[in-house]
Scaffold this motif. Structure first.
Motif, PDB file in Angstrom:
ATOM      1  N   TYR A  39     -71.690  51.759 -58.706  1.00 37.69           N
ATOM      2  CA  TYR A  39     -71.180  50.418 -59.026  1.00 37.69           C
ATOM      3  C   TYR A  39     -72.318  49.390 -58.937  1.00 37.69           C
ATOM      4  CZ  TYR A  39     -66.730  52.792 -58.179  1.00 37.69           C
ATOM      5  OH  TYR A  39     -65.688  53.678 -58.241  1.00 37.69           O
ATOM      6  N   VAL A  40     -73.139  49.528 -57.892  1.00 42.39           N
ATOM      7  CA  VAL A  40     -74.284  48.609 -57.714  1.00 42.39           C
ATOM      8  C   VAL A  40     -75.208  48.692 -58.940  1.00 42.39           C
ATOM      9  CG1 VAL A  40     -76.309  48.065 -56.317  1.00 42.39           C
ATOM     10  CG2 VAL A  40     -74.182  48.784 -55.189  1.00 42.39           C
ATOM     11  N   ALA A  41     -75.408  49.905 -59.453  1.00 43.07           N
ATOM     12  CA  ALA A  41     -76.289  50.099 -60.619  1.00 43.07           C
ATOM     13  C   ALA A  41     -75.770  49.311 -61.827  1.00 43.07           C
ATOM     14  CB  ALA A  41     -76.392  51.581 -60.955  1.00 43.07           C
ATOM     15  N   ARG A  42     -74.463  49.311 -62.025  1.00 47.94           N
ATOM     16  CA  ARG A  42     -73.886  48.582 -63.174  1.00 47.94           C
ATOM     17  C   ARG A  42     -74.077  47.062 -62.998  1.00 47.94           C
ATOM     18  NH1 ARG A  42     -67.981  50.828 -62.947  1.00 47.94           N
ATOM     19  NH2 ARG A  42     -67.575  49.098 -64.402  1.00 47.94           N
ATOM     20  N   VAL A  43     -73.989  46.593 -61.745  1.00 47.91           N
ATOM     21  CA  VAL A  43     -74.208  45.150 -61.493  1.00 47.91           C
ATOM     22  C   VAL A  43     -75.677  44.798 -61.736  1.00 47.91           C
ATOM     23  CG1 VAL A  43     -74.189  43.350 -59.715  1.00 47.91           C
ATOM     24  CG2 VAL A  43     -72.296  45.005 -59.835  1.00 47.91           C
ATOM     25  N   VAL A  44     -76.581  45.660 -61.241  1.00 45.60           N
ATOM     26  CA  VAL A  44     -78.025  45.389 -61.390  1.00 45.60           C
ATOM     27  C   VAL A  44     -78.418  45.381 -62.878  1.00 45.60           C
ATOM     28  CG1 VAL A  44     -80.352  46.264 -60.886  1.00 45.60           C
ATOM     29  CG2 VAL A  44     -78.606  46.237 -59.094  1.00 45.60           C
ATOM     30  N   LYS A  45     -77.745  46.202 -63.666  1.00 44.56           N
ATOM     31  CA  LYS A  45     -78.031  46.219 -65.122  1.00 44.56           C
ATOM     32  C   LYS A  45     -77.699  44.843 -65.723  1.00 44.56           C
ATOM     33  CE  LYS A  45     -76.847  48.625 -69.382  1.00 44.56           C
ATOM     34  NZ  LYS A  45     -75.551  47.982 -69.850  1.00 44.56           N
ATOM     35  N   LYS A  46     -76.583  44.228 -65.268  1.00 48.14           N
ATOM     36  CA  LYS A  46     -76.221  42.894 -65.761  1.00 48.14           C
ATOM     37  C   LYS A  46     -77.287  41.876 -65.317  1.00 48.14           C
ATOM     38  CE  LYS A  46     -72.809  42.003 -67.694  1.00 48.14           C
ATOM     39  NZ  LYS A  46     -72.501  42.133 -69.158  1.00 48.14           N
ATOM     40  N   VAL A  47     -77.785  42.057 -64.096  1.00 48.16           N
ATOM     41  CA  VAL A  47     -78.846  41.155 -63.598  1.00 48.16           C
ATOM     42  C   VAL A  47     -80.079  41.273 -64.493  1.00 48.16           C
ATOM     43  CG1 VAL A  47     -80.470  40.760 -61.694  1.00 48.16           C
ATOM     44  CG2 VAL A  47     -78.029  41.176 -61.205  1.00 48.16           C
ATOM     45  N   GLU A  48     -80.437  42.516 -64.797  1.00 54.50           N
ATOM     46  CA  GLU A  48     -81.594  42.788 -65.680  1.00 54.50           C
ATOM     47  C   GLU A  48     -81.425  42.056 -67.002  1.00 54.50           C
ATOM     48  OE1 GLU A  48     -81.942  46.966 -66.563  1.00 54.50           O
ATOM     49  OE2 GLU A  48     -83.875  47.132 -65.585  1.00 54.50           O
ATOM     50  N   GLU A  49     -80.219  42.150 -67.563  1.00 55.56           N
ATOM     51  CA  GLU A  49     -79.944  41.543 -68.885  1.00 55.56           C
ATOM     52  C   GLU A  49     -79.970  40.010 -68.820  1.00 55.56           C
ATOM     53  OE1 GLU A  49     -76.148  43.253 -69.770  1.00 55.56           O
ATOM     54  OE2 GLU A  49     -76.987  45.264 -70.143  1.00 55.56           O
ATOM     55  N   SER A  50     -79.839  39.456 -67.620  1.00 57.99           N
ATOM     56  CA  SER A  50     -79.750  37.986 -67.493  1.00 57.99           C
ATOM     57  C   SER A  50     -81.093  37.319 -67.728  1.00 57.99           C
ATOM     58  CB  SER A  50     -79.261  37.610 -66.096  1.00 57.99           C
ATOM     59  OG  SER A  50     -80.318  37.780 -65.145  1.00 57.99           O
ATOM     60  N   GLY A  51     -82.159  38.094 -67.520  1.00 60.61           N
ATOM     61  CA  GLY A  51     -83.484  37.505 -67.712  1.00 60.61           C
ATOM     62  C   GLY A  51     -84.021  36.779 -66.485  1.00 60.61           C
TER      63      GLY A  51
END
Lengths: 101, 101, 101, 101
Positions: free
Chosen positions: D21-33
């Motif tokens: 679940y943490v990995a999916r959240v971190v992916k969104k963080v990555e996409e945020s720039g």
């Protein structure tokens, strides 16, 4: 068994820059012998039990006797059935990010 | 001197409803003899020193031996120069709200 | 759906007593129309979505434009499948304390 | 101006291991720039304003639609008068540890 704590100790009523106080707390952490790492938002320590990490946080706060008021934030991941290990936790997430990309 | 702590202890990997676990922790708080109050988001306790409140939080977590993983959040207001008192802190803010209305 | 947040906003580098700043934040919370309650360690608000409560916390922080540095702590219980309700959460734990006494 | 946030999003009622679940959240963080770094206890992000970082945390939580209950912890250092910079904050403390050794 492993207790990992992220914590920060911030003097209230002192200067805007608090790094010299944080440095004194981190020095106590160093002396404790526990595994630790410093992040931009707080210090992470790992011990065998919850009592171990709370003891070090207490010592860090008591180091700042010259501060009348301290705001202390602590977040703990307490696992009875295994050793977490700081590196393992980060690796476990990073590997899964590749899977969800 | 007064250490006031807001804390919550949440089992990870158990049911979605955690109130039965929270109740067991609050019972330990009750037995500690410290001043306490239960809020919708966590329990607030007050002791003479930081060590006092950390000891009770540790006892609360160790009560949940049947939980392999606990997430513990703690926020502490530690004042060396005075007794805070739960009622006083709320009153002090409420009085000032009237001034800024 | 319900997002309940415990939060505190503390100016760093200002006076030791922060209640006058907390009062200005609580006034913004009052104006938001969300359910709220003041505790000795922070304010608890409840909204329909996470976005609702984060918006109010943001407005509270932006109220303190005269503070160069703010330390903000937030703990959120986000439930997609039901309304929590502040009173219900406390009652649910208190009832269970009687069972474990 | 700079808002730096340490946050963690933990599903309640799911498995003991939450790294997927943490990995999916971190992916969104990555996409945020936004600038970000992963620690063993949570993710740290930095943005220009408080609103920036709260928006990304909200997106991270809304990514986990399959989780009925989320426990979210956030600690924010909001500075109106300067850019903090993750590296600078750690360096500033580490330099001072040498002074107090």
């Amino acid at each position: 068994m492993s207790a990992m704590a992220f914590f920060s100790i911030t003097p209230i009523g002192k200067e805007e820059s608090v790094s010299k106080y944080v440095a004194r707390v981190v020095k106590k952490v160093e002396e404790s012998g526990l595994q630790w790492t410093l992040t931009p938002m707080g210090t992470i320590i790992e011990g065998e039990t919850l009592e171990d990490v709370l003891k070090v946080i207490n010592e860090g706060a008591e180091e700042l006797k010259d501060c009348n008021r301290l705001s202390i934030s602590i977040k703990i991941d307490y696992r009875r059935d295994r050793q977490s290990g700081m590196g393992n936790k980060v690796k476990s997430v990073m590997n899964k990010i590749d899977e969800v990309r």
